[in-house]
Design an enzyme around this catalytic site. Sequence first.
Site, short mmCIF file in Angstrom:
data_model
loop_
_atom_site.label_atom_id
_atom_site.label_comp_id
_atom_site.label_asym_id
_atom_site.label_seq_id
_atom_site.Cartn_x
_atom_site.Cartn_y
_atom_site.Cartn_z
N ASP A 118 0.82 -1.22 0.00
CA ASP A 118 0.00 0.00 0.00
C ASP A 118 0.85 1.27 0.00
O ASP A 118 0.67 2.16 0.85
CB ASP A 118 -0.94 0.02 1.21
CG ASP A 118 -1.71 -1.28 1.38
OD1 ASP A 118 -2.07 -1.89 0.36
OD2 ASP A 118 -1.94 -1.70 2.53
N GLU A 133 -11.45 1.19 -3.61
CA GLU A 133 -10.81 1.67 -2.38
C GLU A 133 -9.60 2.51 -2.73
O GLU A 133 -9.33 2.78 -3.90
CB GLU A 133 -10.42 0.48 -1.50
CG GLU A 133 -9.50 -0.51 -2.18
CD GLU A 133 -9.24 -1.77 -1.39
OE1 GLU A 133 -9.53 -1.81 -0.18
OE2 GLU A 133 -8.72 -2.74 -1.98
#
Length: 558
Positions: A32, A204
């Site tokens: 991420d 997301e």
Amino acid sequence: MTIAKSAAATSGGGSADHQVIRNPVLPGFHPDPSILRVGSDYYIATSTFEWYPGVRVHHSADLVHWEPLGGVLTERRLLDLTGAADSCGIWAPNLTYANGLFHLLYTDVATFAGGYWDPQNYLVTAPSITGPWSDPVVLHGRGFDASLFHDEDGTTWMLSMRADWRPGHNRFAGIEIQRYDHRERRLTGPARLIFTGTGAGLTEAPLVYRRDGWYYLVTAEGGTSWTHQVTVARSRQLFGEYEVDPAGPLLTSAGRPELTLQKAGHGSLVETPSGEWYLAHLVARPYTPYGRCVLGRETALTKVEWPAGAWPRVRDGVPAERTPAPAGTAATTRPPSSEQFEDDHFDAPALGPNWSTLRRPATADWIDLTARPSHLRIRGGRSPMGRHQPSLVARRVTAQRCTFEAIGEFAPGNTRQLAGVTAYYNSRNWYYLHLTATDDGTPVLGVLRCDSGRVTVVPGASAPLDGVRRVGLRLRLDGPALTFAYTTAPDTGNGWRDLGLCFDATTLSDEYAATIVPGEPEAWGFTGAMVGLWVQDLGAEGAYADFDRAVYRTEPDT
């Protein structure tokens, strides 16, 4: 990472003698990525889940060489992971810079069972990447993967995915935005839903970039496994409507099992001082096509072509093992990053930036680097299955082939006291070469294995150590094979005795840890394999171990 000359057929572009970036730039458990440039310095912040320090940060001056700075959230004032479930804790941090301050936005996720996440978002700021960091501002808990967008007019906006807990509803309900007031340090005004995603679903990780009169919305879709992707949409207005790039995903490895880099997605963009663009994104390297990824989810960089007014483009839309470095990057002979080799004699007053601790910060009540010079004293913690007060100091596995060795002294008084080295994924999947005592108090070496929550003593892996206090312990990962060895003469470097057993290292992977519940999003494990030093004092009797040295080294992948 070292700079390398590209071959004529370099993946992702570049010609002979052009300096290249070799991927992954952050090997091992570094998912991420949030990339940021401030002046000539680049930073990448990555998720840390149940490990301290929370939010790991790396620095680079050229996008090629990256060195760890450690973590931001070093104390319970900033983050409390007591009792955090496996793969919960810190998800998808976002690092930005505005008004002379670094802004770190992060989500502390409490669960992801049954469609609930209980995500709490926090914001901290600091004048320098090394701090000091402010007390956290508590923001909303409506979703995770939050980010800040600092617009040209001086306003700041918080984006996140919107979670919907209701059975039968889309749990990933879209991307929302709300204004953040810097002066009052709170969210203000209405929250607006600005994007509901594409048919890939599981939308997301929103980020907004303003360029040439457009607002570009970058999201992750398709889930964090094989169908992961980076989606781009744009609008003339911040609140939309957003048009999805008609060419499809900016980046994905979906449907391309021949690629070395899989699970490509969750990207963030950065512009160099000369106007070149790069995408930092998540990848993984399975040992076989669609197989298990022991190294977890890693960070890669890919060059992006982004002409004025046009959509951003990655060559072939797939992750590159090599990608051109920024123009003018100078060749160097710098040594490999400490991610690949480190020999720690514990001479420093604090743990180095490659070490992490499980569910509790490295505080003086259990970590001691002063009681005995050039030794790390670890006071025993609770059981391997518990989520409160474990005593585990570990580092990421960054290559398929690597070795971790430690020299330690431990005098177990009973069966409740254990110390040694571990190959660890989570509380339900690990291997543990340790010293303990038999019922009559005789010191003994043994191996414990935990497979999907079931702990067993490995038969044939024990050895008496009566009269031996100082030992060397070794574990080696050779692709899917894990082996252990020990020596009672550790200071000579000789006398290593292999236990003669081979274990399945692929149980230390996101895929093996996955929980699949019909009708719910697949709950993968989200971390990666770790190796480290572990001490238990199950009876709370004051047991501790002293470690004189720990060595981690990688070998070239074959």
